[in-house]
Design a protein around this motif. Structure first.
Motif, PDB file in Angstrom:
ATOM      1  N   GLN A 135       0.828  -1.209   0.000  1.00 23.78           N
ATOM      2  CA  GLN A 135       0.000   0.000   0.000  1.00 23.78           C
ATOM      3  C   GLN A 135       0.860   1.257   0.000  1.00 23.78           C
ATOM      4  O   GLN A 135       0.546   2.233  -0.701  1.00 23.78           O
ATOM      5  CB  GLN A 135      -0.930  -0.001   1.213  1.00 23.78           C
ATOM      6  N   ASN A 136       1.944   1.234   0.776  1.00 25.65           N
ATOM      7  CA  ASN A 136       2.842   2.393   0.821  1.00 25.65           C
ATOM      8  C   ASN A 136       3.517   2.625  -0.525  1.00 25.65           C
ATOM      9  O   ASN A 136       3.666   3.776  -0.971  1.00 25.65           O
ATOM     10  CB  ASN A 136       3.899   2.210   1.913  1.00 25.65           C
ATOM     11  N   ARG A 137       3.939   1.522  -1.177  1.00 23.82           N
ATOM     12  CA  ARG A 137       4.559   1.648  -2.499  1.00 23.82           C
ATOM     13  C   ARG A 137       3.562   2.237  -3.496  1.00 23.82           C
ATOM     14  O   ARG A 137       3.905   3.116  -4.290  1.00 23.82           O
ATOM     15  CB  ARG A 137       5.065   0.289  -2.987  1.00 23.82           C
ATOM     16  N   HIS A 138       2.335   1.723  -3.441  1.00 23.30           N
ATOM     17  CA  HIS A 138       1.306   2.225  -4.354  1.00 23.30           C
ATOM     18  C   HIS A 138       1.022   3.698  -4.079  1.00 23.30           C
ATOM     19  O   HIS A 138       0.861   4.495  -5.012  1.00 23.30           O
ATOM     20  CB  HIS A 138       0.027   1.406  -4.191  1.00 23.30           C
ATOM     21  N   ARG A 139       0.976   4.059  -2.813  1.00 21.74           N
ATOM     22  CA  ARG A 139       0.713   5.449  -2.436  1.00 21.74           C
ATOM     23  C   ARG A 139       1.800   6.366  -2.999  1.00 21.74           C
ATOM     24  O   ARG A 139       1.499   7.437  -3.545  1.00 21.74           O
ATOM     25  CB  ARG A 139       0.654   5.547  -0.909  1.00 21.74           C
ATOM     26  N   ILE A 140       3.056   5.957  -2.851  1.00 23.12           N
ATOM     27  CA  ILE A 140       4.170   6.760  -3.356  1.00 23.12           C
ATOM     28  C   ILE A 140       4.105   6.868  -4.875  1.00 23.12           C
ATOM     29  O   ILE A 140       4.358   7.933  -5.453  1.00 23.12           O
ATOM     30  CB  ILE A 140       5.510   6.153  -2.901  1.00 23.12           C
ATOM     31  N   LEU A 242      -2.743  18.988  -5.591  1.00 23.57           N
ATOM     32  CA  LEU A 242      -3.480  17.733  -5.393  1.00 23.57           C
ATOM     33  C   LEU A 242      -2.629  16.723  -4.652  1.00 23.57           C
ATOM     34  O   LEU A 242      -3.115  16.004  -3.761  1.00 23.57           O
ATOM     35  CB  LEU A 242      -3.916  17.176  -6.751  1.00 23.57           C
ATOM     36  N   ARG A 243      -1.348  16.658  -4.983  1.00 22.82           N
ATOM     37  CA  ARG A 243      -0.452  15.731  -4.276  1.00 22.82           C
ATOM     38  C   ARG A 243      -0.412  16.049  -2.785  1.00 22.82           C
ATOM     39  O   ARG A 243      -0.468  15.138  -1.945  1.00 22.82           O
ATOM     40  CB  ARG A 243       0.953  15.805  -4.857  1.00 22.82           C
ATOM     41  N   GLN A 244      -0.304  17.324  -2.447  1.00 26.34           N
ATOM     42  CA  GLN A 244      -0.220  17.699  -1.035  1.00 26.34           C
ATOM     43  C   GLN A 244      -1.515  17.398  -0.284  1.00 26.34           C
ATOM     44  O   GLN A 244      -1.490  16.956   0.862  1.00 26.34           O
ATOM     45  CB  GLN A 244       0.121  19.196  -0.926  1.00 26.34           C
ATOM     46  N   VAL A 245      -2.641  17.622  -0.944  1.00 26.65           N
ATOM     47  CA  VAL A 245      -3.928  17.313  -0.316  1.00 26.65           C
ATOM     48  C   VAL A 245      -4.058  15.813  -0.083  1.00 26.65           C
ATOM     49  O   VAL A 245      -4.453  15.355   0.995  1.00 26.65           O
ATOM     50  CB  VAL A 245      -5.099  17.830  -1.182  1.00 26.65           C
ATOM     51  N   VAL A 246      -3.706  15.020  -1.099  1.00 23.13           N
ATOM     52  CA  VAL A 246      -3.814  13.562  -0.989  1.00 23.13           C
ATOM     53  C   VAL A 246      -2.862  13.017   0.065  1.00 23.13           C
ATOM     54  O   VAL A 246      -3.198  12.081   0.805  1.00 23.13           O
ATOM     55  CB  VAL A 246      -3.531  12.900  -2.358  1.00 23.13           C
ATOM     56  N   SER A 247      -1.680  13.601   0.173  1.00 24.31           N
ATOM     57  CA  SER A 247      -0.683  13.105   1.136  1.00 24.31           C
ATOM     58  C   SER A 247      -1.148  13.269   2.570  1.00 24.31           C
ATOM     59  O   SER A 247      -0.649  12.584   3.470  1.00 24.31           O
ATOM     60  CB  SER A 247       0.658  13.815   0.936  1.00 24.31           C
ATOM     61  N   ARG A 248      -2.112  14.156   2.814  1.00 23.92           N
ATOM     62  CA  ARG A 248      -2.638  14.343   4.160  1.00 23.92           C
ATOM     63  C   ARG A 248      -3.811  13.412   4.463  1.00 23.92           C
ATOM     64  O   ARG A 248      -4.299  13.382   5.590  1.00 23.92           O
ATOM     65  CB  ARG A 248      -3.095  15.797   4.339  1.00 23.92           C
ATOM     66  N   GLN A 249      -4.250  12.642   3.466  1.00 25.55           N
ATOM     67  CA  GLN A 249      -5.377  11.736   3.668  1.00 25.55           C
ATOM     68  C   GLN A 249      -4.871  10.367   4.116  1.00 25.55           C
ATOM     69  O   GLN A 249      -3.797   9.921   3.688  1.00 25.55           O
ATOM     70  CB  GLN A 249      -6.198  11.586   2.386  1.00 25.55           C
ATOM     71  N   PRO A 250      -5.631   9.652   4.960  1.00 30.59           N
ATOM     72  CA  PRO A 250      -5.196   8.318   5.398  1.00 30.59           C
ATOM     73  C   PRO A 250      -5.144   7.299   4.273  1.00 30.59           C
ATOM     74  O   PRO A 250      -4.380   6.342   4.329  1.00 30.59           O
ATOM     75  CB  PRO A 250      -6.262   7.941   6.450  1.00 30.59           C
ATOM     76  N   ALA A 251      -5.964   7.510   3.235  1.00 31.73           N
ATOM     77  CA  ALA A 251      -5.973   6.602   2.082  1.00 31.73           C
ATOM     78  C   ALA A 251      -6.142   7.429   0.816  1.00 31.73           C
ATOM     79  O   ALA A 251      -6.614   8.566   0.853  1.00 31.73           O
ATOM     80  CB  ALA A 251      -7.108   5.586   2.207  1.00 31.73           C
TER      81      ALA A 251
END
Length: 389
Positions: A135-140, A242-251
């Protein structure tokens, strides 16, 4: 059972005494009949207890169940030994022996189950670790796909130019505080080149981060820089935000996930319209999102600046707040911020004094022949002559 065992020499005495004792039967006829009756009652009670305990064992943890089964095994073994010693209770002895064998088999099975349970638990932990890593790899991967802009590096670079104790006048300004506290939609800070707009922007970003640290509110920012021009400034801006907003979300939000999967299937980058619509979709999950844009005037093309402002002001979301810095007297900016709150930025006299004193302290070794009074006169003169520059 205790009374019977005390009279059975084979159970309580040494080998020689036990051999002699067996030649003489230790029980009278009356005692035998009474003992038989008591054993029958014990056997019935024991069978009932096994049935009840068998149901309860299923509800207990494996360790507790094993302890309970061990007690049952000890009891059934003792009953079998006592019944065999009496001799005439062959039926009870067989039943108790049968029960003890069954309990032994259950215990063996329980031990195997414990080993399997431990293996399963370890496998489950391993699967969780692997799943988290995946999940972390996919998130990155998704975040990197949205934007490769090194926004945090640029922010640290600007912060490095900031002198501690300067810029507080802006944070303490009633107009700025009202913009935050009343969730006003937009605030524009204008100032001539060189007055420190970017440094003040970095202070605002850090202040907002600290203010909203314990909340779910999101701060996203972007520094325009004429020395670092993006080929597609609008895509770079909205991708970074958008990247910064998404990075603050749990998923990863579903809208972002769908955009990513579509682009991966088509082997394309996201269109500007898709980035904007996805950005707007993520705002629906937020209580507040503050967008800070520094040096908008350094966006290379006027039409691009117009498009950025038009899109931002067309977003219908009560969660969105906008903070922008730029040079004054730009028609496209004046047009969009005509009804918005504005603050004029100029070199602050107090900040100039703090900076001058810091410079004098750094060169103190070469200025030891100048007294403190003269140094303060130099500071005052420079601050007075700056005139907001």
């Amino acid at each position: 059972m205790t009374a019977l065992s005390m009279k059975l020499p084979g159970l309580t005495e040494g080998k020689m005494n036990a051999l002699g004792g067996r030649l003489k039967w230790p029980f009278t006829e009356k005692e035998i009949i009474k003992s038989l009756e008591r054993l029958r009652k014990c056997a019935a009670t024991f069978q009932f207890a096994l049935t009840v305990e068998g149901c309860n064992v299923l509800k207990q943890t494996l360790d507790t169940a094993t302890k309970g089964l061990q007690v049952q095994l000890d009891t059934s073994t003792k009953v079998a030994e006592l019944a065999q010693s009496i001799g005439t209770m062959s039926g009870i002895a067989k039943e108790a022996l049968k029960m003890s064998i069954q309990v032994k088999e259950i215990l063996a099975f329980a031990n195997e189950m414990e080993e399997i349970s431990n293996d399963v638990r370890h496998l489950t932990d391993d699967v969780k670790v692997l799943s988290t890593r995946a999940q972390n790899r996919h998130r990155i991967e998704v975040l990197d796909w949205l934007s490769s802009n090194k926004y945090s590096e640029r922010h640290r670079e600007v912060c490095g130019k900031r002198v501690q104790g300067t810029g507080n006048w802006l944070l303490e300004c009633g107009t700025f505080q009202a913009w935050i506290d009343q969730c006003q939609p937009a605030l524009c800070c204008t100032g001539n080149p060189g007055v420190g707009k970017s440094v003040l922007t970095s202070l605002v970003i850090d202040h907002l981060k600290e203010t909203f640290r314990s909340s779910q509110d999101v701060i996203a920012y972007y520094y325009f820089d004429h020395q670092r021009q993006d080929r597609k400034p609008q895509e770079a801006l909205y991708g970074s935000l958008l990247r910064q907003v998404v990075s603050r979300q749990p998923a990863i939000p579903q809208a972002v996930q769908n955009l990513y999967e579509t682009a991966q299937q088509d082997h394309t980058q996201a269109l500007l319209s898709d980035l904007v619509s996805t950005f707007v979709a993520t705002l629906s999950d937020l209580n507040r999102c503050v967008i800070v844009i520094d040096a908008l005037d350094e966006c290379p093309d006027r039409s691009q600046r117009q498009a950025i402002l038009r899109t931002l002001f067309n977003i219908k979301s009560s969660a969105l707040q906008i903070f922008v810095t730029c040079r004054p007297h730009l028609p496209e900016i004046d047009h969009h911020f005509a009804k918005a709150t504005q603050i004029a930025i100029a070199a602050n006299e107090g900040d100039i004094k703090v900076y001058c004193r810091l410079v004098l302290e750094k060169h103190e070794a070469g200025l030891d022949h100048i007294d403190e009074e003269l140094k303060e006169q130099v500071v005052e003169t420079i601050a007075n002559q700056a005139r907001g520059m």
